[in-house]
Motif scaffolding. Structure first.
Motif, mmCIF file in Angstrom:
data_model
loop_
_atom_site.group_PDB
_atom_site.id
_atom_site.type_symbol
_atom_site.label_atom_id
_atom_site.label_comp_id
_atom_site.label_asym_id
_atom_site.label_seq_id
_atom_site.Cartn_x
_atom_site.Cartn_y
_atom_site.Cartn_z
ATOM 1 N N TRP A 11 0.779 -1.322 -0.059
ATOM 2 C CA TRP A 11 -0.067 -0.086 -0.185
ATOM 3 C C TRP A 11 0.840 1.161 0.118
ATOM 4 O O TRP A 11 0.889 1.918 -0.638
ATOM 5 N N LEU A 12 1.920 1.488 0.897
ATOM 6 C CA LEU A 12 2.728 2.352 0.822
ATOM 7 C C LEU A 12 3.460 2.538 -0.603
ATOM 8 O O LEU A 12 3.540 3.937 -0.895
ATOM 9 N N ASP A 13 3.615 1.593 -0.987
ATOM 10 C CA ASP A 13 4.611 1.720 -2.207
ATOM 11 C C ASP A 13 3.602 2.055 -3.471
ATOM 12 O O ASP A 13 4.081 2.982 -4.179
ATOM 13 N N THR A 14 2.367 1.830 -3.390
ATOM 14 C CA THR A 14 1.318 2.338 -4.275
ATOM 15 C C THR A 14 1.003 3.712 -4.204
ATOM 16 O O THR A 14 1.074 4.433 -5.310
ATOM 17 N N GLN A 15 0.843 4.175 -2.890
ATOM 18 C CA GLN A 15 0.760 5.496 -2.567
ATOM 19 C C GLN A 15 1.771 6.520 -3.180
ATOM 20 O O GLN A 15 1.680 7.552 -3.680
ATOM 21 N N LEU A 16 3.144 5.749 -2.853
ATOM 22 C CA LEU A 16 4.163 6.831 -3.158
ATOM 23 C C LEU A 16 4.269 6.790 -4.727
ATOM 24 O O LEU A 16 4.574 7.893 -5.113
ATOM 25 N N ALA A 17 3.938 5.909 -5.436
ATOM 26 C CA ALA A 17 4.100 5.915 -6.950
ATOM 27 C C ALA A 17 2.940 6.674 -7.457
ATOM 28 O O ALA A 17 3.102 7.576 -8.240
ATOM 29 N N ALA A 18 1.674 6.916 -6.935
ATOM 30 C CA ALA A 18 0.974 7.635 -7.297
ATOM 31 C C ALA A 18 1.138 8.963 -7.298
ATOM 32 O O ALA A 18 0.670 10.140 -7.723
ATOM 33 N N SER A 19 1.811 9.347 -5.951
ATOM 34 C CA SER A 19 2.057 10.759 -5.506
ATOM 35 C C SER A 19 3.137 11.502 -6.383
ATOM 36 O O SER A 19 3.159 12.743 -6.421
ATOM 37 N N GLY A 20 3.969 10.530 -6.898
ATOM 38 C CA GLY A 20 5.229 11.392 -7.666
ATOM 39 C C GLY A 20 6.308 11.569 -6.647
ATOM 40 O O GLY A 20 7.287 12.295 -7.173
ATOM 41 N N ALA A 21 6.005 11.220 -5.550
ATOM 42 C CA ALA A 21 7.252 11.668 -4.418
ATOM 43 C C ALA A 21 8.364 10.611 -4.275
ATOM 44 O O ALA A 21 8.103 9.612 -4.978
ATOM 45 N N ARG A 22 9.430 11.055 -3.835
ATOM 46 C CA ARG A 22 10.395 10.214 -4.007
ATOM 47 C C ARG A 22 10.941 9.173 -2.565
ATOM 48 O O ARG A 22 11.478 8.268 -2.921
ATOM 49 N N ALA A 38 8.298 3.758 10.453
ATOM 50 C CA ALA A 38 9.563 3.975 9.952
ATOM 51 C C ALA A 38 10.160 2.565 9.409
ATOM 52 O O ALA A 38 10.816 2.777 8.070
ATOM 53 N N ARG A 39 9.825 1.658 10.095
ATOM 54 C CA ARG A 39 10.528 0.432 9.433
ATOM 55 C C ARG A 39 9.771 -0.092 8.184
ATOM 56 O O ARG A 39 10.249 -0.490 7.251
ATOM 57 N N LEU A 40 8.357 0.310 8.136
ATOM 58 C CA LEU A 40 7.546 -0.259 7.106
ATOM 59 C C LEU A 40 8.010 0.681 5.808
ATOM 60 O O LEU A 40 8.118 -0.031 4.659
ATOM 61 N N CYS A 41 8.431 1.862 5.993
ATOM 62 C CA CYS A 41 8.706 2.749 5.015
ATOM 63 C C CYS A 41 10.155 2.427 4.606
ATOM 64 O O CYS A 41 10.230 2.480 3.378
ATOM 65 N N GLN A 42 10.950 1.826 5.490
ATOM 66 C CA GLN A 42 12.164 1.610 5.026
ATOM 67 C C GLN A 42 12.124 0.283 4.001
ATOM 68 O O GLN A 42 12.828 0.361 3.225
ATOM 69 N N LEU A 43 11.328 -0.731 4.362
ATOM 70 C CA LEU A 43 11.010 -1.612 3.407
ATOM 71 C C LEU A 43 10.421 -1.603 1.990
ATOM 72 O O LEU A 43 10.817 -2.072 1.098
ATOM 73 N N GLY A 162 -1.982 14.876 13.236
ATOM 74 C CA GLY A 162 -2.987 14.633 12.502
ATOM 75 C C GLY A 162 -2.877 15.102 11.018
ATOM 76 O O GLY A 162 -3.456 14.650 10.154
ATOM 77 N N GLY A 163 -1.876 15.929 10.964
ATOM 78 C CA GLY A 163 -1.405 16.598 9.661
ATOM 79 C C GLY A 163 -0.520 15.866 8.896
ATOM 80 O O GLY A 163 0.649 16.139 9.044
ATOM 81 N N VAL A 164 -0.875 14.773 7.943
ATOM 82 C CA VAL A 164 0.306 13.887 7.407
ATOM 83 C C VAL A 164 -0.387 13.718 6.129
ATOM 84 O O VAL A 164 -1.531 13.970 5.720
ATOM 85 N N ASP A 165 0.479 12.896 5.394
ATOM 86 C CA ASP A 165 -0.146 12.556 3.996
ATOM 87 C C ASP A 165 -0.489 11.173 4.084
ATOM 88 O O ASP A 165 -1.658 10.822 2.943
ATOM 89 N N LEU A 166 -0.190 10.343 4.518
ATOM 90 C CA LEU A 166 -0.553 8.871 4.798
ATOM 91 C C LEU A 166 -0.582 8.464 6.240
ATOM 92 O O LEU A 166 0.227 8.822 6.913
ATOM 93 N N LEU A 167 -1.629 7.309 6.503
ATOM 94 C CA LEU A 167 -1.877 6.733 7.743
ATOM 95 C C LEU A 167 -1.805 5.291 7.649
ATOM 96 O O LEU A 167 -2.933 4.903 7.773
ATOM 97 N N PRO A 168 -0.835 4.556 7.477
ATOM 98 C CA PRO A 168 -0.562 3.242 7.372
ATOM 99 C C PRO A 168 -1.396 2.314 8.253
ATOM 100 O O PRO A 168 -1.739 1.033 8.354
ATOM 101 N N LEU A 169 -1.335 2.911 9.783
ATOM 102 C CA LEU A 169 -1.591 2.262 10.704
ATOM 103 C C LEU A 169 -3.311 2.419 11.296
ATOM 104 O O LEU A 169 -3.850 1.981 12.249
#
Length: 254
Positions: A11-22, A38-43, A162-169
């Motif tokens: 899900w994080l990978d898909t969201q990142l690809a769709a956003s165009g962010a690095r 942090a660990r999920l994002c690192q993966l 609460g001011g974030v782009d993604l909430l994986p948990l």
């Protein structure tokens, strides 16, 4: 990886690809939720996940635990001390509202909670601003650490943590986050420490909420009858009072 971890990584990978962010930016607090995120994002993006330590008159143990997590996973981490900015902002804000506040206190004497809340919320809002500075600098997304337990009762600061782009948990209750942390290899000392938002020294989530995470999870899974009536009432009251935090900003109808 378990299905949960694999699903969140995808899900994080898909969201990142769709956003165009690095990549991702995560505020590393020393707690279990931020360690898991942090660990999920690192993966997903091991080379473009940046952790940020944001001490602000904080408990030194929290910073030590955050640093331990970063070292444990070999995560790039930067430290930005917010105390000077916080002190200046708080001093200027208090000076600015002092005349109105004096009049307000003549009519409605403040209680401890009303006096503490504006000050406590200033820290997470300052952290949010700083995380977005880092994210904008590197074209990254800010990944939040809120879980289902906290989001349900509004245990977060609007336009702060609460001011974030993604909430994986967001769909995981605290016990599920804890299980995921063990699977991902989060250090035990972080998994076992009492959850705290770090709003003031000695503050813990459960003491501030007035019930345990276990009570909240029973309520969410089995309904109001599964917890003492006083706890159910408190959870329902917090959920209602925080509806505005989870809803889009109201706009006039056409």
């Amino acid at each position: 990886m378990t299905d949960t971890a694999e699903r969140l990584v995808k899900w994080l990978d898909t969201q990142l690809a769709a956003s165009g962010a690095r990549g991702f930016v995560v505020g590393l607090s020393g707690g279990i939720d931020s360690a898991v995120v942090a660990r999920l994002c690192q993966l997903v993006r091991p080379d473009t996940t940046v952790c940020v330590l944001l001490p602000c008159h904080s408990d030194p143990q929290d910073e030590a635990d955050a640093r331990h997590v970063a070292d444990h996973f070999a995560l790039p981490a930067v430290r930005i001390d917010l105390a000077p900015a916080y002190d200046a902002l708080l001093r200027g804000a208090r000076d600015g509202v002092a005349p109105l506040l004096a009049l307000e206190h003549e009519q409605h004497p403040p209680d401890d909670i009303r006096a503490r809340l504006p000050v406590a919320n200033l820290k997470p809002r300052l952290r949010m601003t700083t995380l977005y500075f880092v994210a904008n600098t590197f074209n990254h997304l800010v990944v939040g650490t809120g879980n289902r337990s906290e989001l349900t009762i509004g245990y977060f600061t609007k336009y702060g943590d609460g001011g974030v782009d993604l909430l994986p948990l967001a769909n995981l209750v605290k016990s599920q986050v804890r299980a995921l942390a063990r699977e991902l290899g989060v250090p035990e000392r972080v998994i076992d420490k009492p959850p705290s938002a770090g709003l003031w020294l000695g503050q813990t989530d459960e003491a501030e909420m007035g019930f345990t995470y276990a009570d909240l999870e029973r309520y969410l899974s089995d309904g109001a009858s599964s917890v003492p009536p006083a706890v159910a009432v408190k959870i329902q009251r917090l959920a209602r009072a925080s509806d505005h935090k989870r809803a889009p900003t109201p706009v006039p109808g056409e």
